[in-house]
Each structure stands twice: as C-alpha cells, then as structure tokens.
Design a protein around this motif. Structure first.
Motif, mmCIF file in Angstrom:
data_model
loop_
_atom_site.group_PDB
_atom_site.id
_atom_site.type_symbol
_atom_site.label_atom_id
_atom_site.label_comp_id
_atom_site.label_asym_id
_atom_site.label_seq_id
_atom_site.Cartn_x
_atom_site.Cartn_y
_atom_site.Cartn_z
ATOM 1 N N TYR A 1 -1.379 -0.694 -7.020
ATOM 2 C CA TYR A 1 -1.544 -1.784 -6.056
ATOM 3 C C TYR A 1 -1.653 -3.122 -6.781
ATOM 4 C CZ TYR A 1 -3.020 -4.199 -1.818
ATOM 5 O OH TYR A 1 -3.090 -5.068 -0.757
ATOM 6 N N LYS B 1 -9.754 4.394 0.509
ATOM 7 C CA LYS B 1 -8.668 5.066 -0.212
ATOM 8 C C LYS B 1 -9.146 6.323 -0.929
ATOM 9 C CE LYS B 1 -5.905 1.960 1.266
ATOM 10 N NZ LYS B 1 -6.816 1.449 2.315
ATOM 11 N N LEU C 1 -9.713 -0.919 0.631
ATOM 12 C CA LEU C 1 -9.389 -1.032 -0.782
ATOM 13 C C LEU C 1 -10.646 -0.987 -1.632
ATOM 14 C CD1 LEU C 1 -6.825 -3.989 -0.559
ATOM 15 C CD2 LEU C 1 -6.260 -1.588 -0.984
ATOM 16 N N ALA D 1 0.833 -1.201 0.000
ATOM 17 C CA ALA D 1 0.000 0.000 0.000
ATOM 18 C C ALA D 1 0.871 1.255 0.000
ATOM 19 C CB ALA D 1 -0.930 -0.003 1.209
ATOM 20 N N ASN E 1 -9.370 -3.922 -6.178
ATOM 21 C CA ASN E 1 -8.200 -4.395 -5.434
ATOM 22 C C ASN E 1 -8.562 -5.530 -4.477
ATOM 23 O OD1 ASN E 1 -6.829 -1.048 -5.143
ATOM 24 N ND2 ASN E 1 -6.385 -2.584 -6.703
ATOM 25 N N GLU F 1 -5.042 2.331 -7.398
ATOM 26 C CA GLU F 1 -5.589 1.012 -7.732
ATOM 27 C C GLU F 1 -4.694 0.279 -8.728
ATOM 28 O OE1 GLU F 1 -9.567 1.405 -9.112
ATOM 29 O OE2 GLU F 1 -10.343 2.118 -7.187
#
Length: 231
Positions: free
Chosen positions: A86, A60, A121, A25, A125, A83
């Motif tokens: 990640y 997020k 998330l 993250a 994700n 996104e």
C-alpha cells in the motif's frame, strides 16, 4: 435540527469516502496474496478476493485472520505485505481527495464540528495517507484499529472519538463511509446520522441493509449543518 440531533462530531472514513481509492487497496491485497503464493487466475485467489471485497472497511489484520483462521503467522505475513504494498502504491500513484471532500472538511470546521477520520488501515498506512494529502491540520483526530478496541464494524473507534471530545450524547455523532462495516459501526455507536457514499466499495442497497440513515452520491452531499450566520 433539534438539540438531540445537533451534530458535534463527524467520524469520516478515508479510502473510498474522503480519499479516492483508485484501486490502491485492491492492488495491495493482490500483492499480499501473491506473496503467499495465492496468484490471480486460481480458484483460491478468487475465493480470497471475494472474502476481501465483502470485508472492505474492516481492520486489515482481521481480514487476513479470517482468511487464514488457523495460521496467525501467515495472517501477519500477509498483513505486513499489504502495508508495504500500500505504501509503495501511494508512492507510485499518489492520492487525491474525493471531489468536495476538502470543502466538506472546511464546512464542518466552520460549523464547529470536530472531525475524526477512521480507517481500517494500520497506523503506518494511515500516517502515509495523511502525510501525502497534508491533512494533519485538517482533521482533529485520526484513529485506526491499533488505537485500541476492535475495528469496524464494531463501534469502538467511534466511541473512542466520542470520549476524546467529551460528546454529550451519541446522537450528536455523524458517521460517514462507503462500506457496510462503516454503517454498522455508526449504528452500533448510536450515531443519529449514518451516511453511506457511493464513491467507494459497496452499493446503495448494501449500505441501506447495513443501517444507513442516508445514502448520498459523495461526501460533498453530507447532510450536516452550515456555519451560523453572524448576528
């Protein structure tokens, strides 16, 4: 354990709690900031990362909205970059469960406790995490802020899970996570067991200040029932 304290639903965080974060993250946040020209080594970057670290566990998109309060387009661009970064980091480095996490999931299932994983998330994700770990059959429900209501530290997602499983009493809920936001969400939802773990973002004192009823070393130490012995 009394009837009022009997746990029938466990709401567990993902990154830092059941899944080893391995700075994925943090990497994605750094790359998202970089995509907007906020680069490491600058005062702007230091301020942004301090805000992000304090806000771990939050949705997020809400983290970016607070970072860019007057610019929704910029917040959405940063969130999309996060996104993508990640997902790419998961592809590059993979994911591993926190030691003891899978045995804890098995113990909960054996005790008849429904398991919901809750994350800040995005749905995209979240799906990547569960696909990578092959956990779809290990959990009963997976929720993220896109599933309605507000994300953590608000109680909405915990209460969504409680409604889904027709929990009789909010005191039958356990919440476990590694951030102050997890603790606040659990307390606001009325959970009787709000457990902080030390495998993730926030230290013991911050977890206690946010309302943890217990702080343990890891998810493996979650104080929940074991299966009843057969008669």
């Amino acid at each position: 354990m009394t009837e009022a304290e009997r746990i029938t639903l466990a709401c567990l965080d993902l990154a830092g709690t059941t899944v080893s974060d391995s700075d994925l993250a943090e990497t994605a946040f750094n790359e998202a900031l970089g995509s907007l020209g906020i680069v490491a080594g600058t005062a702007a970057h230091d301020r942004a990362m301090a805000h992000i670290r304090e806000s771990r566990g939050h949705s997020k998109i809400e983290v970016f909205r607070r970072l860019f309060p007057a610019d929704e387009a910029r917040a959405r661009a940063a969130n999309l970059s996060f996104e993508q970064s990640y997902d790419a980091a998961v592809d590059r480095f993979g994911l591993t469960p926190v030691p003891g996490a899978e045995s804890t999931l098995e113990r909960l299932a054996g005790a008849g406790v429904r398991v919901c994983v809750i994350t800040g998330l995005s749905r995209r994700n979240l799906g990547r995490v569960l696909d990578t770990l092959d956990w779809w059959d290990r959990v009963d429900l997976a929720l993220c802020p896109e599933d309605g209501g507000r994300g953590r530290p608000w109680p909405d997602l915990v209460l969504t899970a409680a409604l889904k499983f027709r929990v009789d009493d909010v005191r039958h809920i356990a919440v476990c996570g590694d951030t102050a936001a997890d603790m606040l969400a659990g307390r606001r939802a009325g959970a009787s067991l709000v457990v902080g773990v030390l495998t993730g973002a926030h230290p013991r004192d911050l977890l206690h200040q946010a309302g943890a009823t217990h702080v343990v070393d890891s998810i493996a130490d979650l104080p929940l029932p074991t299966p009843a012995l057969p008669h």
